[in-house]
Scaffold this active site. Structure first.
Site, short mmCIF file in Angstrom:
data_model
loop_
_atom_site.label_atom_id
_atom_site.label_comp_id
_atom_site.label_asym_id
_atom_site.label_seq_id
_atom_site.Cartn_x
_atom_site.Cartn_y
_atom_site.Cartn_z
N GLU A 254 0.41 -0.94 0.06
CA GLU A 254 -0.29 0.17 0.10
C GLU A 254 0.65 1.23 -0.05
O GLU A 254 0.12 2.32 -0.41
CB GLU A 254 -0.77 -0.08 1.27
CG GLU A 254 -1.89 -0.49 0.84
CD GLU A 254 -2.80 -1.12 2.66
OE1 GLU A 254 -2.72 -0.37 2.89
OE2 GLU A 254 -4.29 -1.77 1.80
N GLU B 149 6.34 -21.12 9.13
CA GLU B 149 7.57 -20.74 9.55
C GLU B 149 8.21 -21.19 11.02
O GLU B 149 8.52 -20.97 11.19
CB GLU B 149 5.96 -20.13 10.66
CG GLU B 149 5.31 -21.31 11.63
CD GLU B 149 3.82 -20.53 12.69
OE1 GLU B 149 4.49 -20.96 14.13
OE2 GLU B 149 3.27 -19.72 12.11
#
Length: 309
Positions: free
Chosen positions: A93, A124
């Site tokens: 963004e 992870e």
């Protein structure tokens, strides 16, 4: 289709506040819909206060990131699961909002880009993958921000250790204050959001805290880097009709000029909002306005000072 964990896979008990049972939401499954939502909303309201208590550490992280960018370095986010997705979102963004180069802020997500839409939960646990991602992308001029609710995610900690070995600045953002003691980072931003409404569901309060921290972090960095003028998005990339209309509105707000004057200034400046803004505020022609911005590294207030004395 079942996603049961194979019996021979290792199990790790995470000791973090987010994993504990929340006494305020016991028997939430017995409540009517509106009451469920009210209970969740009450929990959500505790998050901004928790973020507020971590602002001094967040300010240090902002300063490290600004130093990195001004020195020709980059900012890197590292996360897994929800943390990684929020990191990707924030980095993406910034490009249209502040018209920054795509490599100013880079997000590294455990499991790669495919993990944004579909979970790759075992990614992870891959310490070496996190370290490898950093070794191939980071220099000593960069700043690396790791994001993990538990404070122990191997992918993130592996990345931070590698970043420190390279000599980059580092910070860890966690919802587990106990992780600060041995975090492999220059500083820890510990946002104590406490037990989740649904135990262990860190996409809830911990995720909300990470969203608030990332948005505040990147916005403060952009302000410090001169990508705004006052509270206006003067660096935005006008890629659609709405944003093109917004550029005219921003010019009117900043200069009190008419819509026609603003549109004409934008046209003369080749659509460059900052150039049009400096032109309108100083009366300098667009060539001088553009030159002043170039010398001031795009910072509007510096350009205005250079032209008005």
């Amino acid at each position: 289709m079942s996603r049961n964990t194979p019996a021979d896979e290792p199990a790790v008990r995470v000791n973090a506040p987010t994993e504990r049972t929340n006494d305020r939401t016991r028997d939430i499954d017995l409540l009517p819909t509106l009451d469920i939502l009210q209970v969740l909303n009450a929990e959500d309201r505790t998050v901004p206060e928790a973020v507020g208590r971590a602002l001094p550490e967040l300010a240090r992280a902002v300063d490290l990131a600004v130093t990195a960018l001004r020195g020709g370095g980059r900012v890197h986010y590292v996360g897994a699961g929800t943390s990684g997705r929020l990191a990707v979102l924030d980095a993406a963004e910034l490009i249209p909002t502040y018209n920054v180069p795509a490599d100013w802020v880079v997000a590294h997500q455990a499991g790669g880009s495919g993990a944004f839409q579909k979970p790759v939960e075992n990614a992870e646990d891959d310490t070496e993958s996190g370290a490898s991602a950093i070794r191939s992308a980071v220099t000593s001029s960069d700043f690396v921000l790791g994001l993990t609710a538990s404070g122990r995610t191997p992918y993130v900690l592996g990345a931070l250790r590698a970043a420190r070995e390279i000599g980059a600045g580092t910070a860890l953002m966690s919802a587990n204050p106990e992780s600060a003691a041995d975090a492999p980072a220059d500083l820890t931003i510990a946002v104590d959001t406490g037990p989740e409404p649904i135990a262990g569901s860190t996409r809830m309060k911990a995720g909300t805290a990470q969203k608030l921290v990332l948005t505040s972090f990147s916005t403060a960095v952009m302000v410090r880097m001169g990508r705004t003028y006052s509270n206006l998005m003067v660096s935005l990339l006008a890629t659609n009709a709405k944003l093109r209309g917004r550029t005219v509105g921003i010019l009117r707000e900043a200069t009190n000029a008419s819509e026609d004057e603003c549109a004409h200034a934008l046209g003369a400046a080749g659509g460059d909002l900052k150039t049009a803004l400096v032109h309108l505020l100083t009366g300098a022609d667009v060539e001088r306005a553009a030159a002043a911005l170039a010398v001031s590294d795009g910072q509007v207030r510096e350009a205005l000072r250079s032209l008005t004395g």
